[in-house]
Design an enzyme around this catalytic site. Structure first.
Site, PDB file in Angstrom:
ATOM      1  N   PHE A 156       0.852  -1.197   0.000  1.00  0.00           N
ATOM      2  CA  PHE A 156       0.000   0.000   0.000  1.00  0.00           C
ATOM      3  C   PHE A 156       0.889   1.250   0.000  1.00  0.00           C
ATOM      4  CE2 PHE A 156      -3.159   2.890   1.917  1.00  0.00           C
ATOM      5  CZ  PHE A 156      -4.314   2.500   1.246  1.00  0.00           C
ATOM      6  N   ASP A 175       1.422  -5.890   7.410  1.00  0.00           N
ATOM      7  CA  ASP A 175       0.260  -5.006   7.405  1.00  0.00           C
ATOM      8  C   ASP A 175      -0.960  -5.877   7.106  1.00  0.00           C
ATOM      9  OD1 ASP A 175      -1.790  -3.203   6.935  1.00  0.00           O
ATOM     10  OD2 ASP A 175      -0.424  -1.681   6.123  1.00  0.00           O
ATOM     11  N   TYR A 218     -11.388  -0.372  10.001  1.00  0.00           N
ATOM     12  CA  TYR A 218     -12.584   0.128   9.294  1.00  0.00           C
ATOM     13  C   TYR A 218     -12.912  -0.646   8.024  1.00  0.00           C
ATOM     14  CZ  TYR A 218      -8.796   2.938   7.169  1.00  0.00           C
ATOM     15  OH  TYR A 218      -7.630   3.350   6.591  1.00  0.00           O
ATOM     16  N   LYS A 219     -12.088  -1.650   7.679  1.00  0.00           N
ATOM     17  CA  LYS A 219     -12.387  -2.451   6.486  1.00  0.00           C
ATOM     18  C   LYS A 219     -13.232  -3.659   6.904  1.00  0.00           C
ATOM     19  CE  LYS A 219      -8.514  -0.369   4.184  1.00  0.00           C
ATOM     20  NZ  LYS A 219      -7.063  -0.343   3.988  1.00  0.00           N
ATOM     21  N   ARG A 259     -12.289  -3.315  -8.066  1.00  0.00           N
ATOM     22  CA  ARG A 259     -12.141  -4.328  -7.017  1.00  0.00           C
ATOM     23  C   ARG A 259     -13.523  -4.748  -6.555  1.00  0.00           C
ATOM     24  NH1 ARG A 259      -8.265  -2.222  -2.380  1.00  0.00           N
ATOM     25  NH2 ARG A 259     -10.066  -0.869  -2.101  1.00  0.00           N
TER      26      ARG A 259
HETATM   27  C1  LIG Z   1      -6.278   0.738   4.341  1.00  0.00           C
HETATM   28  C2  LIG Z   1      -4.840   0.515   4.499  1.00  0.00           C
HETATM   29  C3  LIG Z   1      -4.039   1.424   5.222  1.00  0.00           C
HETATM   30  C4  LIG Z   1      -4.658   2.677   5.795  1.00  0.00           C
HETATM   31  O1  LIG Z   1      -3.800   3.437   6.566  1.00  0.00           O
HETATM   32  P1  LIG Z   1      -4.372   4.587   7.523  1.00  0.00           P
HETATM   33  O2  LIG Z   1      -3.187   5.140   8.161  1.00  0.00           O
HETATM   34  O3  LIG Z   1      -5.313   3.908   8.492  1.00  0.00           O
HETATM   35  O4  LIG Z   1      -5.111   5.564   6.674  1.00  0.00           O
HETATM   36  C5  LIG Z   1      -2.700   1.124   5.361  1.00  0.00           C
HETATM   37  N1  LIG Z   1      -2.163   0.001   4.822  1.00  0.00           N
HETATM   38  C6  LIG Z   1      -2.910  -0.876   4.120  1.00  0.00           C
HETATM   39  C7  LIG Z   1      -2.295  -2.115   3.569  1.00  0.00           C
HETATM   40  C8  LIG Z   1      -4.262  -0.638   3.937  1.00  0.00           C
HETATM   41  O5  LIG Z   1      -4.999  -1.508   3.242  1.00  0.00           O
END
Ligand SMILES: *Cc1c(COP(=O)(O)O)cnc(C)c1O
Length: 424
Positions: A125, A204, A229-230, A384
């Site tokens: 990410f 992660d 939140y996912k 997606r």
């Molecule tokens: C959604 C997501 C994030 C989000 O990071 P925030 O700091 O909470 O905005 C980070 N890494 C991955 C792999 C994600 O899917």
């Protein structure tokens, strides 16, 4: 009748998790396939958060810290621990994924300061990549970053990883499930490869937690971060979590010294004394309103059972892939996820040269009697399709794919501009 539709209906009928959908706010004219970006609102959360606002904050005011709030983060940590296969005192809940990743990467690189190489991959990410880049530029100036190249941005061979890890590898940081392709790493294999070279791994789990079975302890994982939140349905921007294996906790130091990481914050000591356990990774006063919204979603997952959720996700993922092969490949779509289900998380990505406008047409149908279907779009041309087993039915998947095929055949997407909205 169409055999895919019949099959979808039959699978829904025998689905042991079918009843869980009723625990969320639903709209019968909307099919939600974006639980991998923002999970749905659990009905219970409405009650829980309004109680926190009205009674705890409104009536009890500051007394609520001792009555309800000071242990809230630990109570949530206990539940997340069960979902990711860790001990409660190995999980901290608070801050954001990015911030937690920064803390852990900083701490791990400091611990391993004699080794100067960091490994990640191009499926990771963006925020994860930026944080590594910033740490190297600002603090670990002698370190170098190796970004492993995936095959077509879809998957990474384990040989690529095993060849890359050397004695000089300080740490490896990867997304367990790639937000792009849904590629799922084998956590145990990577942990073992790293440990053979005395390297550390930071996972992660953002795109995996709540949809796949994660066994942090069993795979001897070092450290991890993840968002709530996912698939955990904690609400927009809800606090994240981090995991540090028990025996590593004393060796690592949070780079941000602050009062909630102090051994005794309420002694108001002018000098910092680091807390001993997982609490040392805290920073600030917990965000009670958003923490309070997390628990109901976790309770639903624990009631359903993460193994059952993963089993349904796998089965639905195979069904969805069959639908894509049958209806979308003939219309010039390509699959941008691993074809082997055991190497996928809980979404499937497809590409088409008109992806963006197809995605817009799904969300805003021309015919008002048509169901709204919400997937998500990621540049340059990914759609997606997220499977959230707690509220996605087989029929939802069938209807979504048929709708996509209709949008393409009728060219309904031509009603939309190619100009992108701010949040896609
Ligand atoms: C959604 C997501 C994030 C989000 O990071 P925030 O700091 O909470 O905005 C980070 N890494 C991955 C792999 C994600 O899917």
């Amino acid at each position: 009748m169409n055999s895919f539709l019949e099959k979808a209906k039959a699978l829904d009928k025998i689905d042991p998790l079918i009843g869980f959908k009723e625990k969320f706010v639903n709209n019968p004219s909307l099919i939600y396939l974006d639980g991998n970006s923002l999970g749905k609102l659990p009905l219970k959360t409405i009650e829980t958060t309004s109680n926190i606002v009205k009674n705890q904050w409104g009536n009890r005011l500051i007394r609520s810290w001792n009555e309800h709030w000071i242990d809230l983060s630990n109570e949530i940590a206990k539940k997340i621990a069960l979902i990711v296969g860790a001990q409660p005192d190995e999980i901290f809940v608070g801050d954001t994924t990015s911030l937690n990743l920064y803390k852990l990467l900083f701490a791990a690189l400091t611990l391993q300061k004699d080794k100067t190489e960091i490994i990640t991959d191009d499926l990771n990410f963006p925020t994860d990549l930026y944080i590594i880049q910033g740490l190297i530029k600002q603090q670990f100036k002698n370190h170098s970053l190796k970004v492993l190249k995936s095959n077509n941005e879809v998957f990474i061979d384990s040989a690529t990883i095993s060849e890359a890890i050397k004695k000089n590898t300080s740490l490896i940081t990867l997304s367990l499930v790639s937000y792009k392709s849904s590629f799922l790493y084998n956590m145990k294999t990577i942990n073992n490869l790293a440990h053979k070279n005395d390297s550390l791994v930071v996972w992660d789990l953002s795109h995996a937690a709540g949809a796949t079975t994660i066994k942090l302890n069993e795979t001897n994982a070092d450290m991890a971060v993840g968002c709530t939140y996912k698939y955990l349905n904690g609400g927009p921007g809800s606090p994240a979590f981090l995991y540090v294996r028990k025996d590593l906790q004393n060796k690592l130091t949070n780079p941000i010294w602050s009062w909630f990481a102090h051994q005794k914050p309420f002694d108001f000591d002018p000098n910092f004394i680091e807390s001993s356990g997982i609490q040392k990774f805290a920073i600030s006063t917990p965000s009670i309103l958003s923490l309070g919204a997390i628990s109901p979603g976790l309770d639903i997952i624990l009631e359903a059972g993460i193994e059952n959720i993963q089993a349904k996700s796998s089965k639905q993922s195979v069904f969805l892939m069959d639908l894509i092969q049958k209806y979308l490949i003939p219309l010039n779509f390509k699959v941008a996820s691993p074809l082997d289900q055991t190497k996928r998380g809980s979404h499937i990505s497809i590409t088409h040269e008109e992806s963006y406008r197809i995605n817009r047409a799904m969300i805003t149908p021309k015919n008002i009697n048509e169901k709204i279907i919400i997937p998500d779009f990621r540049p340059p041309n990914l759609i997606r399709i997220g499977i959230t087993p707690l509220y996605t039915s087989y029929q939802d998947l069938y209807e979504a794919i048929i709708r996509i095929s209709e949008i393409v055949t009728s060219k309904e997407y031509e009603n939309f501009s190619t100009e992108k909205l701010t949040v896609t």
